[in-house]
Design an enzyme around this catalytic site. Structure first.
Site, PDB file in Angstrom:
ATOM      1  N   LYS A 193       0.565  -1.655   0.006  1.00  0.00           N
ATOM      2  CA  LYS A 193       0.219  -0.089  -0.135  1.00  0.00           C
ATOM      3  C   LYS A 193       0.791   1.344  -0.061  1.00  0.00           C
ATOM      4  O   LYS A 193       0.336   2.062  -0.837  1.00  0.00           O
ATOM      5  CB  LYS A 193      -0.657   0.328   1.570  1.00  0.00           C
ATOM      6  N   GLN A 207      -5.226  -1.479   9.376  1.00  0.00           N
ATOM      7  CA  GLN A 207      -4.990  -2.483   9.180  1.00  0.00           C
ATOM      8  C   GLN A 207      -5.544  -4.406   9.577  1.00  0.00           C
ATOM      9  O   GLN A 207      -5.007  -4.067  10.631  1.00  0.00           O
ATOM     10  CB  GLN A 207      -3.465  -3.261   8.632  1.00  0.00           C
ATOM     11  N   ASP A 210     -11.148   2.201   3.564  1.00  0.00           N
ATOM     12  CA  ASP A 210     -11.664   1.086   3.697  1.00  0.00           C
ATOM     13  C   ASP A 210     -12.621   0.776   3.236  1.00  0.00           C
ATOM     14  O   ASP A 210     -13.733  -0.452   3.067  1.00  0.00           O
ATOM     15  CB  ASP A 210     -10.608  -0.453   4.132  1.00  0.00           C
TER      16      ASP A 210
END
Ligand code: NDP
Length: 282
Positions: A52, A96, A119
């Site tokens: 990422k 994460q 997200d």
């Protein structure tokens, strides 16, 4: 023989578009910034975070890594997230997953400000999607939709079958297809006669995590097949949920694994970060 949908190539095109949008922000003196919160040192998570970060660098997004010890207390982790919510230099963030076992994932994700939720996992964003309103979309299903669109798939009135009903892939995927006026069936581990449902699909999305679950004889000739699955075989090879060799001659279009959905997930994450930055700065 079906067309192979080139997820890698399409993701590269999207990243190039995003590079332009990031440059436009920088010309206005704005540095788009994505914060990545990592608690602990799970090896797979470390790889995901590194990928990422690389994607951010390529596009021109600042990546702020917030690395925390694996034994961090839940309240301390939440305090970090609240600080990022308030931080004017941070446009978007992600936490994460998986989080260390002692931490309540739902409680933590609920602390991310919905407008900074890169997200698209916050319940507010899930609710907006559910009610057909504009929201931050979860990256993997958003990537699948983009692949289908760019492969020229028609949605209206077609039968879409989604195999898998997780909150991050299957369910939002079903909602996105429904919002495009497909007729949607969601299958899962308790579904009887999966093959019959699959065979009636004009659009088939497999998001299960079982190598080779969907074979060519379960696919309607000409169907668009999106394979989300990522399964590592004992020999180290990564394969999808669809048996590619038997599916390819039957499908109208199909994504490979690797090189299909995977690269799109990161591209969509980058898109969410740029969208958030543009939105915040008007
Ligand atoms: P989950 O494990 O959360 O969900 C799997 C789903 O598959 C569940 O709904 C489960 O049903 C269903 N299922 C399990 N076995 C069967 C079966 N035999 N027949 C039908 N349905 C079944 O996984 P995720 O949604 O998180 O991920 C799915 C796959 O996609 C994984 O391989 C994952 O690695 C991959 N993935 C890939 C990404 C990418 O970027 N390419 C991103 C995210 C995930 P039930 O609900 O009844 O248990």
């Amino acid at each position: 023989m079906g067309n192979i949908i080139d997820g890698k190539g399409i993701a590269a095109e999207i990243r190039a578009e995003l590079k332009g949008r990031a440059a436009a922000l920088r010309e206005r003196g704005i540095a788009p910034c994505l914060a990545v919160v990592l608690a602990g040192d799970d090896p797979a998570s470390l790889i995901y975070v590194r990928n990422k970060k690389r994607a951010c660098e390529e596009i021109g997004i600042l990546s702020r890594e917030v690395t925390l010890p694996g034994d961090i207390e839940e309240d301390a982790l939440i305090a970090e997230i609240q600080a990022l919510n308030k931080d004017e230099t941070v446009d978007a963030m992600l936490v994460q997953l998986p989080l260390p076992r002692h931490i309540d994932e739902r409680r933590v994700l609920a602390e991310v400000a919905p407008e900074k939720d890169a997200d698209g996992f916050h319940v507010v964003n899930a609710g907006l999607l559910f009610s057909g309103q504009k929201s931050v979309l979860p990256c993997t299903p958003a990537g699948c939709m983009e692949l289908l669109r760019r492969a020229g798939t028609a949605f209206r009135g077609r039968h879409a079958v989604v195999v898998g009903r997780s909150n991050i892939v299957g369910k939002p995927m079903a909602m996105l297809l429904l919002n495009e006026h497909a007729t949607v069936t969601v299958c899962h581990s308790r579904t009887k006669d999966l093959a019959d449902f699959a065979r009636s699909a004009d659009i088939l999305v497999a998001a299960v995590g079982r190598a080779g679950l969907i074979t060519g004889d379960m696919i309607k000739p000409g169907a668009a097949v999106i394979d989300v699955g990522m399964n590592r075989l004992p020999d180290g090879k990564v394969v999808g949920d669809v048996d590619f060799a038997s599916a390819l001659p039957v499908a109208g279009a199909i994504t490979p694994v690797p090189g299909g959905v995977g690269p799109m997930t990161i591209a969509m994450l980058m898109q969410n970060a740029i969208d958030a930055s543009e939105k915040r700065h008007g």
